[in-house]
Design a protein around this motif. Sequence first.
Motif, short mmCIF file in Angstrom:
data_model
loop_
_atom_site.label_atom_id
_atom_site.label_comp_id
_atom_site.label_asym_id
_atom_site.label_seq_id
_atom_site.Cartn_x
_atom_site.Cartn_y
_atom_site.Cartn_z
N GLY A 1 -1.99 -11.13 1.77
CA GLY A 1 -3.36 -12.28 1.07
C GLY A 1 -4.72 -12.19 2.36
N ALA A 2 -4.76 -10.77 2.98
CA ALA A 2 -5.46 -9.84 3.48
C ALA A 2 -6.65 -9.70 2.91
N ASP A 3 -8.25 -10.14 3.64
CA ASP A 3 -9.04 -9.60 2.55
C ASP A 3 -9.87 -8.42 3.01
N CYS A 4 -8.97 -7.06 2.68
CA CYS A 4 -9.39 -5.69 2.93
C CYS A 4 -8.90 -4.59 1.93
N PHE A 5 -9.73 -3.70 1.79
CA PHE A 5 -9.98 -2.55 0.47
C PHE A 5 -9.37 -1.86 1.16
N ILE A 6 -9.01 -0.74 0.09
CA ILE A 6 -8.77 0.29 0.32
C ILE A 6 -9.41 1.57 0.09
N GLU A 7 -9.52 2.95 1.32
CA GLU A 7 -11.06 4.06 0.12
C GLU A 7 -10.03 5.22 1.01
N VAL A 8 -9.62 6.12 -0.25
CA VAL A 8 -9.20 6.72 -0.48
C VAL A 8 -9.92 7.94 0.36
N ASP A 9 -9.86 9.14 1.12
CA ASP A 9 -10.79 9.66 1.81
C ASP A 9 -9.48 11.18 1.79
N GLY A 10 -10.15 12.05 0.80
CA GLY A 10 -9.71 13.89 0.89
C GLY A 10 -9.45 13.64 -0.29
N GLY A 11 -9.80 15.20 -0.93
CA GLY A 11 -8.80 15.74 -3.01
C GLY A 11 -9.36 14.66 -3.85
N VAL A 12 -9.87 13.28 -3.50
CA VAL A 12 -10.42 13.12 -4.61
C VAL A 12 -11.43 13.58 -5.68
N SER A 13 -10.53 13.23 -6.90
CA SER A 13 -11.66 14.32 -8.57
C SER A 13 -11.13 13.44 -9.25
N THR A 14 -11.73 13.53 -10.74
CA THR A 14 -12.01 12.97 -12.00
C THR A 14 -9.70 12.50 -12.27
N ALA A 15 -9.52 14.16 -11.41
CA ALA A 15 -8.38 13.23 -12.31
C ALA A 15 -7.60 12.66 -11.64
N ASN A 16 -7.97 12.32 -10.34
CA ASN A 16 -6.58 10.87 -9.80
C ASN A 16 -7.61 9.80 -9.51
N ILE A 17 -8.69 9.95 -9.63
CA ILE A 17 -9.10 9.03 -9.54
C ILE A 17 -9.62 7.33 -10.39
N ALA A 18 -9.19 7.14 -11.56
CA ALA A 18 -8.54 6.15 -11.66
C ALA A 18 -7.51 5.51 -11.76
N GLU A 19 -6.20 6.41 -11.53
CA GLU A 19 -5.07 6.10 -10.81
C GLU A 19 -4.67 5.48 -10.10
N LEU A 20 -5.52 6.60 -9.03
CA LEU A 20 -5.93 5.12 -7.03
C LEU A 20 -7.00 4.08 -7.24
#
Length: 219
Positions: free
Chosen positions: A169-188
């Motif tokens: 129940g933590a109030d914490c978001f996730i940031e992804v850094d490195g290699g992000v593209s239109t090919a993987n962003i929706a899945e992440l």
Amino acid sequence: MPRVIAPSMLSADFGNLDRDCRMVNRSVAGWFHLDVMDGIFVPNISFGFPVCKAIARVAQKPLDAHLMIIEPWTYVERFAQLGVQYLSFHYEACNDRRLKSTIRLVRDCGMGVGVAINPETPAENLIPWLRMLDYVVVMGVHPGYSGQKYIPETTEKVGVLAEMIAAQGADCFIEVDGGVSTANIAELERLGAGVFVAGSAAFSAANPIAAIKALKTAK
Ligand code: DX5
Ligand code: ZN
């Protein structure tokens, strides 16, 4: 949270930094991502306070500083003074005592606090810390350089982390850094990430404004 795109200014043209900052202001990007490297924690040196200050002067969106440095606690106050709103430092740069005190320090300085984990660091190592954090940065590449190939195991790690956050129940978001593209962003995003750093996907494009929009809307 609505999807946030954070262009990494490491990939900007430093001869035209003002122009590139204004481009980010005009785009649908949510934040500016500042990659600070010391040549010790990572095998590269990027930029420090003078460049961050120049960006801060023009930026009309929150600044998200990512410290890839040893002894990150030493510089927390100076980033706060620059007007940085979100500050992350590396799990691997701290022992438990330092991790705890640095999380507190970042929070006491009025910034959102994030801890970044390298590709080889298991998500489970963050279990004791999630309730103290505003965000976790999951590295999709080995920190040090932009333009690297996305490490596919990152995707699963984001899912595991999202489950751990929900379980606590933590109030914490996730940031992804490195290699992000239109090919993987929706899945992440589907797996639980909310903030996406984009270096080459934004700045290597012929039209960065359109590239940032494509990241924001990719399904
Ligand atoms: C890596 C940096 C990233 C990187 C992102 O050390 O933390 O922010 O610049 O660049 P791309 O999106 O090109 O992987
Ligand atoms: Zn970064």
